[in-house]
Design a protein around this motif. Structure first.
Motif, short mmCIF file in Angstrom:
data_model
loop_
_atom_site.label_atom_id
_atom_site.label_comp_id
_atom_site.label_asym_id
_atom_site.label_seq_id
_atom_site.Cartn_x
_atom_site.Cartn_y
_atom_site.Cartn_z
N ALA A 285 0.83 -1.21 0.00
CA ALA A 285 0.00 0.00 0.00
C ALA A 285 0.86 1.26 0.00
CB ALA A 285 -0.92 -0.01 1.22
N GLY A 286 2.09 1.14 0.49
CA GLY A 286 2.96 2.31 0.55
C GLY A 286 3.89 2.45 -0.65
N THR A 287 3.78 1.54 -1.61
CA THR A 287 4.65 1.60 -2.79
C THR A 287 4.26 2.76 -3.68
OG1 THR A 287 4.98 -0.81 -2.76
CG2 THR A 287 5.48 0.35 -4.81
N PHE A 288 5.25 3.55 -4.09
CA PHE A 288 4.98 4.68 -4.96
C PHE A 288 4.70 4.18 -6.37
CE2 PHE A 288 6.52 8.07 -7.85
CZ PHE A 288 5.66 9.09 -7.46
N PRO A 289 3.52 4.47 -6.93
CA PRO A 289 3.20 3.97 -8.28
C PRO A 289 4.04 4.68 -9.34
CG PRO A 289 1.47 5.44 -7.50
CD PRO A 289 2.41 5.24 -6.34
N THR A 290 4.58 3.90 -10.25
CA THR A 290 5.46 4.47 -11.27
C THR A 290 4.90 4.29 -12.68
OG1 THR A 290 6.73 2.40 -11.29
CG2 THR A 290 7.55 4.18 -9.90
N ASP A 291 3.59 4.12 -12.76
CA ASP A 291 2.99 3.93 -14.09
C ASP A 291 1.85 4.92 -14.35
OD1 ASP A 291 1.16 2.93 -12.32
OD2 ASP A 291 0.97 0.95 -13.24
N GLY A 292 1.82 6.02 -13.60
CA GLY A 292 0.74 6.99 -13.76
C GLY A 292 1.24 8.40 -14.01
N LEU A 293 0.32 9.34 -14.07
CA LEU A 293 0.65 10.73 -14.37
C LEU A 293 1.50 11.37 -13.29
CD1 LEU A 293 -2.74 12.03 -15.87
CD2 LEU A 293 -0.63 11.44 -17.08
N LEU A 294 1.30 10.97 -12.03
CA LEU A 294 2.10 11.55 -10.95
C LEU A 294 3.57 11.24 -11.16
CD1 LEU A 294 2.22 13.05 -8.26
CD2 LEU A 294 1.88 10.85 -7.09
N PHE A 295 3.88 10.02 -11.55
CA PHE A 295 5.27 9.65 -11.79
C PHE A 295 5.81 10.37 -13.02
CE2 PHE A 295 8.45 6.85 -13.82
CZ PHE A 295 9.43 6.90 -12.83
N VAL A 296 4.99 10.51 -14.05
CA VAL A 296 5.41 11.25 -15.24
C VAL A 296 5.82 12.67 -14.85
CG1 VAL A 296 4.64 12.22 -17.45
CG2 VAL A 296 4.05 9.87 -16.85
N GLY A 297 5.00 13.31 -14.00
CA GLY A 297 5.33 14.66 -13.55
C GLY A 297 6.59 14.69 -12.72
N LEU A 298 6.76 13.71 -11.81
CA LEU A 298 7.96 13.67 -10.98
C LEU A 298 9.21 13.48 -11.82
CD1 LEU A 298 9.35 13.42 -8.17
CD2 LEU A 298 8.94 10.95 -8.32
N LEU A 299 9.16 12.56 -12.78
CA LEU A 299 10.32 12.28 -13.62
C LEU A 299 10.64 13.48 -14.50
CD1 LEU A 299 12.48 10.38 -14.68
CD2 LEU A 299 10.76 9.35 -16.19
N THR A 300 9.62 14.10 -15.08
CA THR A 300 9.84 15.29 -15.91
C THR A 300 10.47 16.41 -15.09
OG1 THR A 300 7.92 14.72 -17.28
CG2 THR A 300 8.73 16.98 -17.41
N GLY A 301 9.94 16.63 -13.88
CA GLY A 301 10.49 17.67 -13.01
C GLY A 301 11.93 17.40 -12.62
N THR A 302 12.24 16.13 -12.32
CA THR A 302 13.60 15.77 -11.95
C THR A 302 14.58 16.06 -13.08
OG1 THR A 302 12.79 14.01 -10.49
CG2 THR A 302 15.09 13.88 -11.18
N ILE A 303 14.19 15.68 -14.29
CA ILE A 303 15.06 15.91 -15.46
C ILE A 303 15.30 17.39 -15.66
CG2 ILE A 303 15.16 15.72 -17.98
CD1 ILE A 303 13.56 13.07 -17.66
N LEU A 304 14.24 18.20 -15.58
CA LEU A 304 14.37 19.64 -15.83
C LEU A 304 15.15 20.34 -14.72
CD1 LEU A 304 10.81 20.45 -17.23
CD2 LEU A 304 12.95 20.21 -18.50
N ILE A 305 14.94 19.92 -13.49
CA ILE A 305 15.66 20.56 -12.37
C ILE A 305 17.15 20.24 -12.45
CG2 ILE A 305 15.98 20.52 -9.87
CD1 ILE A 305 12.92 20.15 -9.65
N VAL A 306 17.49 18.98 -12.66
CA VAL A 306 18.91 18.61 -12.77
C VAL A 306 19.56 19.33 -13.96
CG1 VAL A 306 20.50 16.71 -13.25
CG2 VAL A 306 18.62 16.38 -11.64
N GLY A 307 18.85 19.33 -15.09
CA GLY A 307 19.39 20.01 -16.27
C GLY A 307 19.54 21.50 -16.06
N GLY A 308 18.53 22.12 -15.45
CA GLY A 308 18.58 23.56 -15.22
C GLY A 308 19.69 23.97 -14.29
N LEU A 309 19.82 23.26 -13.16
CA LEU A 309 20.87 23.59 -12.20
C LEU A 309 22.26 23.41 -12.80
CD1 LEU A 309 19.41 21.96 -8.96
CD2 LEU A 309 19.56 24.40 -9.48
N THR A 310 22.39 22.46 -13.70
CA THR A 310 23.70 22.15 -14.27
C THR A 310 24.09 23.10 -15.40
OG1 THR A 310 23.32 19.80 -13.77
CG2 THR A 310 25.12 20.33 -15.29
#
Length: 567
Positions: free
Chosen positions: A520-545
């Protein structure tokens, strides 16, 4: 921007999506060792190649053996290609009498094609013999692409297997990707290109007489066969210097569409392969959705910037968009789309000159490459690249909810995070450090064709393209010098193998771990929430760098252009 332009872009995206499932299903059967419709013909050839390599389909390798096999094969590839270029003056199939290629350029080109970069500091029709083009460059187009696919499949197995020690067999994966995927598709594409008017001949260059009576030499050669793998394998190295802006490489709008589809076909399908092999196709669609969001945003910005044109022209009532450097047959929409596609994937083929784009239009190709070309990416390379960002994203998500990070039931721990960060940081190391040195080194600055921030962008683009294994250029930079040939070659090696080795180390670690059932506590990685998290991670890492470097180049160029300054 026009409705017609957007309809062409949407048509392209729709066809790519249609190709994902059938190609992904076929590739899954190939790498699982299942029977396909090509098996009766190819299985005997496959077994013969295994015998030559001293292995079999049943033999698997630990990640270290897998990595050693890959490094040995690619090292030998560099040596063979280097020798071909240095000795081509005395070798057959050289009807134009090409001389031997200089040492620094031979090093740069050998490394470039082996790393799937295909950076070209030379004019193909004026430097390389038919033998070098076919037995050297075209062969490396195949095996460098198959190497990337093999690494991606090895990493996918690490997530798919419940526990074990092996991630597959490099020789088997490379041979299967070449025999069952790249070769059959390229044979079909070659015939299509020949039908559309692309030359395919071993005859001599054609002598023509112009209307004024002058003599003109028209370069021809085995173009169609190299074009097919150039695009499908996301290699990008053109037979002609003008690449896909040359009418012999890109005769019409149909060939242009086929080339753009070829660039994305395998990279997009690998997301489906991932979903099938881990037993949940929604996981693959989530990854593809992330890639798609970044791609569509990039196309939108580039198309808008090029359709708006140079703001200085508006003062004179000229609002037709920026046609400088565009192939007039394809116009602004398809030139913008092609530019984003070729830099979203590590292809590097061009049908327009990126250095002639507006500052913001040229910014997007730069950003695509600096993100690691994980938006579809090069065949294999883009997929294992985005898996590195997935590891970072789920680690961040785990920290936020106070749970041990996991992805597909595999716990993400310190070793995986260290390797992922190491692989991600090697790209800015090669891109930014070499750029910083080149901007203050007189012999490097002397090669820059433009002053001001655009000149800085030329240098930044060159090292970004090299480390991202893309191969496209901003133009204006004279890269065929000892400094750039050597340093760009080093950047290519760093961008290729300093990502692959940590990725394989992650695969070796994950494959030994047991799969933990979802709770029940597993973070789902097949939905829109994960898409948003992954997109944000990519952009933040790229932007800071990369934002400080981008601010010195295209960003400040755009701001200065608004005030009336040109470069």
């Amino acid at each position: 921007m026009t409705l017609n332009g957007w309809l062409q872009i949407l048509l392209y995206c729709g066809i790519v999506l249609v190709l994902v499932k059938p190609l992904g299903g076929y590739m899954t059967r190939v790498f699982n060792g299942e029977r396909t419709f090509l098996s009766p013909v190819l299985v005997p050839i496959e077994r013969g190649l295994y015998a030559i390599a001293g292995t079999s389909a049943r033999e698997e390798q630990h990640w270290t053996s897998y990595a050693f096999s890959m490094l040995l094969f690619n090292f030998l590839g560099v040596l063979v290609l280097y020798a071909l270029m240095r000795l081509q003056a005395g070798l057959p199939y050289n009807p134009a009498g090409m001389t031997s290629v200089p040492p620094e350029l031979s090093f740069n080109t050998a490394v470039s094609f082996v790393t799937n970069t295909n950076w070209q500091n030379y004019s193909g029709e004026g430097t390389m013999s038919y033998l070098t083009q076919m037995a050297g460059l075209t062969v490396q187009n195949f095996v460098s692409a198959s190497t990337g696919i093999a690494i991606a499949i090895g990493l996918i197995r690490a997530f798919a297997r419940a526990s074990g020690k092996a991630i597959g067999n490099f020789w088997v994966d490379m041979i299967r990707s070449t025999l069952y995927v790249l070769l059959p598709l390229c044979i079909v594409l070659t015939l299509v290109y020949v039908y559309l008017g692309v030359p395919q001949t071993l005859g001599s260059y054609v002598e023509a007489t112009t209307l004024e009576g002058a003599k003109q030499t028209i370069a021809v050669g085995p173009v169609a066969s190299q074009l097919a793998i150039k695009m499908l394998g996301t290699n990008g190295g053109g037979f002609f210097n003008a690449n896909s802006a040359h009418p012999f490489e890109n005769p019409d709008a149909i060939s242009n569409l086929v080339q753009m589809l070829s660039i994305f076909a395998i990279g997009a399908a690998l997301t489906n392969v991932f979903g099938r092999m881990v037993g949940n196709q929604r996981q693959g669609w989530a990854i593809l959705a992330t890639m798609g969001v970044l791609f569509v945003v990039g196309v939108g910005i580039t198309y808008w910037a090029e359709a708006a044109g140079n703001p200085l022209m508006h003062a004179f009532g000229l609002n037709g968009g920026n046609m400088e450097g565009k192939e007039v047959r394809f116009g602004i929409a398809l030139s913008s789309l092609f530019a984003v596609i070729t830099t979203a994937a590590s292809c590097g083929a061009v049908n327009a000159m990126h250095g002639s784009f507006t500052a913001l239009g040229g910014l997007v190709p730069l950003v695509n490459m600096q993100l690691g070309e994980i938006i579809i990416g090069g065949v294999g390379a883009g997929f294992y690249g985005i898996l590195l960002f997935i590891i970072v994203a789920v680690f961040v998500a785990g920290l936020m909810v106070g749970r041990t990070p996991e992805y597909l039931g595999k716990k993400i721990e310190a070793k995986e995070m260290k390797m992922a960060v190491l692989a991600i940081l090697c790209l800015p190391l090669a891109m930014l450090v070499f750029t910083a040195i080149a901007t203050v080194l007189p012999l490097a600055v002397a090669s820059v064709g433009t002053t001001g921030p655009h000149g800085f962008s030329e240098i930044l683009y060159a090292y970004t393209s090299a480390a991202a294994n893309n191969g496209s250029a901003f133009g204006g930079l004279t890269g065929n010098t000892p400094w750039y040939n050597i340093t760009l070659g080093i950047g290519m090696l760093m961008g290729r193998f300093l990502v692959i080795i940590p990725a394989l180390a992650i695969a070796g670690s994950l494959v030994t771990k047991k799969t933990v059932p979802a709770s029940a506590g597993t973070f789902p990685t097949d939905g829109l929430l994960f898409v948003g998290l992954l997109t944000g991670t990519i952009l933040i890492v790229g932007g800071l760098t990369f934002f400080p470097a981008l601010a010195l180049g295209p960003v400040v160029e755009h701001l200065m252009t608004i005030t009336g300054q040109t470069f």
